[in-house]
Design a protein around this motif. Structure first.
Motif, short mmCIF file in Angstrom:
data_model
loop_
_atom_site.label_atom_id
_atom_site.label_comp_id
_atom_site.label_asym_id
_atom_site.label_seq_id
_atom_site.Cartn_x
_atom_site.Cartn_y
_atom_site.Cartn_z
N ALA A 154 0.83 -1.20 0.00
CA ALA A 154 0.00 0.00 0.00
C ALA A 154 0.87 1.26 0.00
N ALA A 210 -1.57 -3.07 -4.48
CA ALA A 210 -2.13 -2.75 -3.17
C ALA A 210 -3.34 -3.64 -2.87
N PHE A 263 -7.38 -0.80 0.82
CA PHE A 263 -5.98 -0.86 0.43
C PHE A 263 -5.77 -0.34 -0.99
N ALA A 278 -3.92 -7.09 -0.17
CA ALA A 278 -4.77 -6.70 0.96
C ALA A 278 -5.28 -7.90 1.74
#
Length: 456
Positions: A35, A161, A173, A165
């Motif tokens: 992230a 990202a 995210f 997650a």
């Protein structure tokens, strides 16, 4: 001897356990790293993109497209800005293919280096007065490289990202990739606010180049951060099972072209709204409202901070409301938002302008924050990079590239009247609302079909 063997077995067993524990620790850290890397990487990419947008509104018309008519120079400058958007679908196709075939991480490293090199190149480019037509030609070519790089960047950042997650946190995210946009805008506004405070002659001579050349430092930071992130675990599973698509873009167009069209429409206000409230608003307020360059940049800086705070809150709220429901509400509010915005902007005063633009930006940014996680979930993993990149970048080429041009034409055609601009913005938000409704209905139909098949 037997004792030695037992000791060896115990040591080996402990080492294995230690390796697994170390790997587990690394894996638990990867969602946060992914992230963060998505945020930092897209921040750098969008910084590069936004400084070009700001320079297009303030500088490029005079230096690279000189004309006795300021309107013509501004339109030519915004045309080069649009060229970058038209190159974005090519970047989405090329890097979507690479991302679905060889991995998200390698594609992202390449896009970052391309963007940094092109941006520094703009900072070194001579003006029209020195090299004639070669100057605007080279400017367009560098803009194309920027467009290709951004075209490949967005989808990969969202997926790195989102696919790292934890279960049920994809929307939040994935929003970190979207958070890079206001952060890049903040950096670009800081950079240009600093140089626009210079003497005008110095600013037009060399000051405007400083934000572009500073991109070289950001490039190094971005590369270092991205090297610390593992490949997407979802992509790794597809690769290990040998289910990667041979021609991802062809598979997307063959099996999911309807989804692509709906996702193009769904992204409209999230993309067009950014360039309406930032790029076009700079030209509009300085040329038609009589606001100074420094004042509108200060106002947009304040609004960008508000946007930066609003986006993660919107993603958090969307996880509790449901992505589709939240996006419908945000799009509906975005349809209403341009009317109070323009009424307040017309005052030409700092506080009303900040409030007015912030009203529109909060609605638009809330939508933008959540749409990435929403659309990424509608495509299968094996073609996901290609699917979301194609949809987003085609929308970027149409909605993002043309919005400043259409806005400039409307402002020139209806001088002294803001309502045509507000109606234009409402229509952009309305397109997104209709497409979200259609995507949600389609998803619900597929879910019901899956349940009925399971029951049989």
């Amino acid at each position: 001897m037997d004792d030695d063997k037992d000791t060896y077995r115990e040591t080996a067993h402990e080492t294995c356990i230690g390796d697994r524990m170390s790997q587990a620790i690394v894996n638990t850290r990867q969602p946060g790293r992914a992230a963060t890397a998505a945020f930092i990487g897209t921040m750098i990419e969008w910084y590069d993109f936004y400084i070009y947008a700001t320079a297009a509104a303030l500088v490029f018309g005079e230096l690279y497209f000189p004309s006795s008519d300021r309107f013509v120079s501004t339109m030519a400058s915004f045309a080069t800005f649009a060229v970058g958007f038209f190159a974005r679908p090519l970047g989405g196709i090329v890097f979507g293919h690479l991302g679905d075939r060889i991995g998200r991480k390698k594609a992202l490293m390449t896009t970052l280096m391309m963007m940094g090199a092109a941006t520094v190149g703009v900072g070194l480019l001579p003006e029209y007065s020195k090299v004639g037509m070669l100057a605007p030609v080279l400017l367009v070519l560098l803009r194309v490289v920027q467009g290709i790089a951004v075209g490949g960047e967005w989808g990969g950042a969202v997926l790195m990202a989102g696919e790292h997650a934890p279960q049920g946190r994809r929307t939040f995210f994935a929003s970190f990739a979207q958070l890079g946009s206001p952060a890049g805008l903040i950096l670009s506004l800081i950079a240009f606010r600093a140089v626009t405070s210079m003497d005008k002659a110095d600013f037009m001579s060399w000051g405007w180049r400083v934000p572009f050349l500073a991109s070289a430092v950001l490039l190094i930071v971005g590369i270092v951060i991205r090297l610390g992130v593992n490949e997407s675990p979802e992509f790794e599973r597809v690769k290990e099972s040998k289910r990667t698509a041979k021609l991802p873009i062809a598979e997307v167009l063959q099996s999911s072209w309807g989804l692509v069209l709906l996702c193009i429409g769904a992204n409209t206000i999230g993309i067009a709204g950014v360039y309406f409230t930032n790029t076009f608003m700079i030209a509009y307020t300085t040329q038609y409202v009589g606001v100074s360059r420094s004042l509108i940049l200060d106002c947009l800086f304040a609004v960008a901070i508000i946007q930066f705070i609003a986006q993660p809150l919107a993603a958090w709220l969307a996880e509790r409301m449901g992505g589709a429901r939240f996006l419908k509400c945000a799009a509906l509010l975005a349809m209403i938002s341009p009317y109070p915005m323009f009424m307040l902007v017309q005052s030409g005063a700092a506080v009303p302008m900040v409030i007015g633009i912030a009203i529109a930006v909060i609605c638009m940014a809330s939508f933008y924050s959540v749409i990435a996680g929403f659309v990424s979930g509608v495509f299968p993993v094996r073609v996901r990079y290609s699917g979301i990149s194609l949809a987003y970048q085609v929308c970027g080429a149409i909605a993002g590239g043309l919005t400043p041009l259409v806005g400039t034409w409307l402002a020139h055609r209806y001088t002294g009247q803001w309502w045509p601009l507000a109606v234009f913005y409402t229509c952009l938000a309305g397109i997104s609302l209709l497409c979200i409704v259609a995507l949600d209905a389609r998803r619900a139909t597929h879910a019901e079909h899956a349940e009925s098949v399971g029951a049989m």
